[in-house]
Design an enzyme around this catalytic site. Structure first.
Site, short mmCIF file in Angstrom:
data_model
loop_
_atom_site.label_atom_id
_atom_site.label_comp_id
_atom_site.label_asym_id
_atom_site.label_seq_id
_atom_site.Cartn_x
_atom_site.Cartn_y
_atom_site.Cartn_z
N GLY A 1 0.78 -1.23 0.00
CA GLY A 1 0.00 0.00 0.00
C GLY A 1 0.80 1.28 0.00
N GLU B 1 -12.76 -1.08 28.83
CA GLU B 1 -12.22 -0.03 27.97
C GLU B 1 -11.71 1.16 28.77
OE1 GLU B 1 -11.57 -0.62 24.98
OE2 GLU B 1 -12.69 -2.49 24.86
#
Length: 619
Positions: free
Chosen positions: A207, A427
């Site tokens: 990429g 989280e």
């Protein structure tokens, strides 16, 4: 390299196919078509005599084994019938008595019958051959073109790509401009005896724009550009790959000056010892040998530049990358912040941006992203803007596009209250460990919305600048942040869940590299223990004669100590700031998403600014 398109290509029949077709024609004509015609018009001899007595026969043609007669029907039309001839000595007298015109001729097949027999037999065979030829030609594997390569020729100006369309490549562009100058003005180089590199190998992660650079080089030089992949050389037939390599170089010399670009050259350029050990593929090895021979066979200044691209340079054969073949390697690395900004501006040329869309900020928070990733972000942001019927792409679209590329598409399925609570604490554990620990990247966003990649929630950190070196303290901080979610589960619920499986995998891999590759262990010292491929095999059954069993056990112990100390550090930080953990988790369960600034505000309001002090890593 394929031949130029030619509307007058000759399609050749196979000799064996032609002989087979003639044989089938004879079988059809003599055994199927002619018997069918005779059977449809045949009449018995008794019936013929009845017609003769009734004066219905108009004309008779006598043959050696059968004869034909014309019969008048009630409508006055004449119909031809045939009769097998029998031994009748009175036949001529009967014909004379009935007043029938008759003649004796040699038995032959009519021209129409013969023509129809051949045409009807030819037609299906020709159709079968035609469709087989079309199908094989469509796949690029015509019967007569196995030895031809399948490259696509594009004139330089038709590539549509210039260096102005390529951003973030830095030094790679400088190295390729020298080749462009030679292709434009070879006399300038030949005057001083300078030899142009025969081959240029573009090396870099996926990429980063290696193929785009090759097209830009041809576009700037204005020469023919031939593009093909390494896998197109190899077929199931032995010798095809070598033949296609020979054809490639023959056509390249005719089209000089030109650029031949072989993408994913590792498909045919693997080290020959590796090929033999893995599969014994002699065809692939023969193709590589032919490529090596051809690259040695033409002079440096013929005007043919062989360019190739790969993201696995370590597996290429050393004979392929030595001076005299691919003697110039151009590193195409991930773009820097300035390069990312150039790439974003290139891909945003045709995209209307809102006033708050800051590409500079986007380039700053996307370190490690390739050119393809950045292009995908702009495209995803455009799709999001279209979905909400906005006139232009706003900054919120760009932020959501980054999340979609990194974390995946958000799911609409809600979590149950119990799972929602556990995910929230998990989280927030990551986020608060990163917030209070030194040598960590700032928290950008916390979310408990499930994503298509399987995550029930995620915590995004955005680096403030590109990082080229990482210290031991920074690595230890990363490990603590990775284990912050598991530490929060242990602290709040007293038990861990499977939600930390990926965290454990990543932290264990990082700890292993610290011990076996980076020499960050006091017990083992500055010694590298991983194998040359960069992976460490700890199983006692492996043939690692260079490492003792005691050392293997010590390595495992050091890895365990690093992971355990990282988890203990996370637990101590979250224990000290438990009130902030509870407050942010409660807020997250209500809002589902909390930004980094909101996290900081809640932390300062809960404990006060005097409690905020980033914890340094200690041994």
């Amino acid at each position: 390299m394929g031949m130029p398109s030619n509307n007058n290509k000759r399609k050749q029949f196979s000799v064996a196919y032609f002989i087979f077709m003639l044989f089938m024609l004879w079988i059809f004509n003599d055994m199927i078509y002619r018997p069918y015609i005779v059977r449809e018009t045949e009449t018995s001899y008794n019936q013929f005599l009845d017609y003769l007595n009734e004066k219905k026969v108009a004309q008779v043609t006598l043959g050696a084994d059968r004869f034909a007669f014309t019969l008048k029907d009630e409508a006055g039309k004449q119909v031809i019938h045939n009769v097998v001839r029998v031994d009748d000595p009175n036949l001529v007298d009967r014909l004379i008595a009935s007043g029938v015109d008759f003649a004796a001729v040699k038995q032959t097949q009519s021209a129409l019958d013969s023509l129809m027999g051949w045409v009807i037999a030819f037609l299906p065979l020709i159709l079968i051959w035609y469709f087989m030829y079309r199908r094989m030609s469509g796949m690029g594997n015509s019967v007569m073109s196995f030895g031809k390569n399948n490259s696509q020729e594009i004139q330089g100006e038709m590539t549509g790509v210039k260096f102005s369309d390529v951003g973030g490549v830095g030094e790679a562009e400088v190295e390729l401009k020298e080749i462009i100058e030679y292709l434009k003005d070879p006399a300038r180089f030949n005057r001083l005896g300078a030899k142009l590199p025969k081959g240029v190998l573009l090396v870099g992660p996926p990429g980063t724009g290696k193929t785009l650079l090759a097209k830009a080089t041809a576009g700037e030089a204005g020469v023919a550009f031939f593009s093909l992949t390494g896998s197109s050389f190899v077929e199931m037939f032995v010798g095809v790959g070598a033949a296609r390599v020979r054809d490639l170089f023959e056509q390249a010399k005719k089209k000089a000056p030109c650029i031949v670009f072989i993408d994913e050259i590792d498909a045919i350029g693997q080290a020959r010892s590796t090929i033999a050990a893995m599969s014994g593929n002699s065809e692939r090895e023969n193709t590589l040998n032919q490529l090596l021979s051809e690259m040695d066979g033409f002079k440096p200044n013929t005007g043919v530049i062989i360019m190739a691209a790969t993201n696995r340079p370590e597996i290429l054969d050393q004979a392929l990358v030595r001076p005299g073949r691919f003697d110039r390697q151009v590193q195409v690395t991930l773009p820097t912040e300035e390069g990312r900004l150039q790439i974003l501006r290139i891909h945003a040329r045709d995209v209307p941006l809102a006033e708050d869309a800051d590409l500079g900020r986007l380039a700053k928070i996307t370190p490690g992203f390739s050119g393809a990733d950045l292009s995908n972000i702009i495209n995803e942001a455009s799709l999001l803007a279209v979905r909400r019927d906005a006139p232009a792409v706003a900054m919120q679209d760009l932020d959501l596009a980054i999340e979609r590329v990194v974390a995946g598409l958000q799911k609409k399925t809600p979590l149950s209250p119990e799972v929602r609570k556990k995910v929230a604490f998990h989280e927030v554990g990551h986020a608060l460990t990163a917030f209070y620990l030194s040598h960590t990247d700032p928290v950008h966003k916390i979310s408990i919305i499930p994503t298509a990649k399987g995550a029930l929630g995620y915590t995004m950190q955005m680096p403030e600048e590109d990082q080229y070196l990482t210290s031991e303290e920074e690595l230890r901080s990363r490990m603590a942040v990775m284990l912050g979610g598991r530490a929060a589960e242990l602290l709040v619920f007293g038990t861990a869940t499977t939600g930390a499986s990926n965290d454990l995998e990543r932290v264990s891999m990082l700890a292993r590299r610290m011990v076996t590759e980076f020499g960050m262990s006091k017990k083992l010292g500055p010694v590298r223990y991983s194998n040359p491929e960069g992976s460490y095999l700890q199983s006692p059954s492996t043939n690692r004669t260079d490492i003792s069993q005691e050392t293997l056990a010590c390595i495992d112990e050091e890895i365990r100590d690093l992971v355990t100390s990282a988890q203990n550090l996370s637990i101590s930080i979250l224990t000290e700031h438990r009130s902030v953990l509870d407050k942010v988790s409660e807020e997250l369960q209500q809002k589902e998403v909390i930004m980094g600034e909101e996290l900081k505000t809640i932390a300062l309001e809960t404990e006060g600014e005097h409690h905020f002090e980033r914890v340094p890593i200690s041994e």
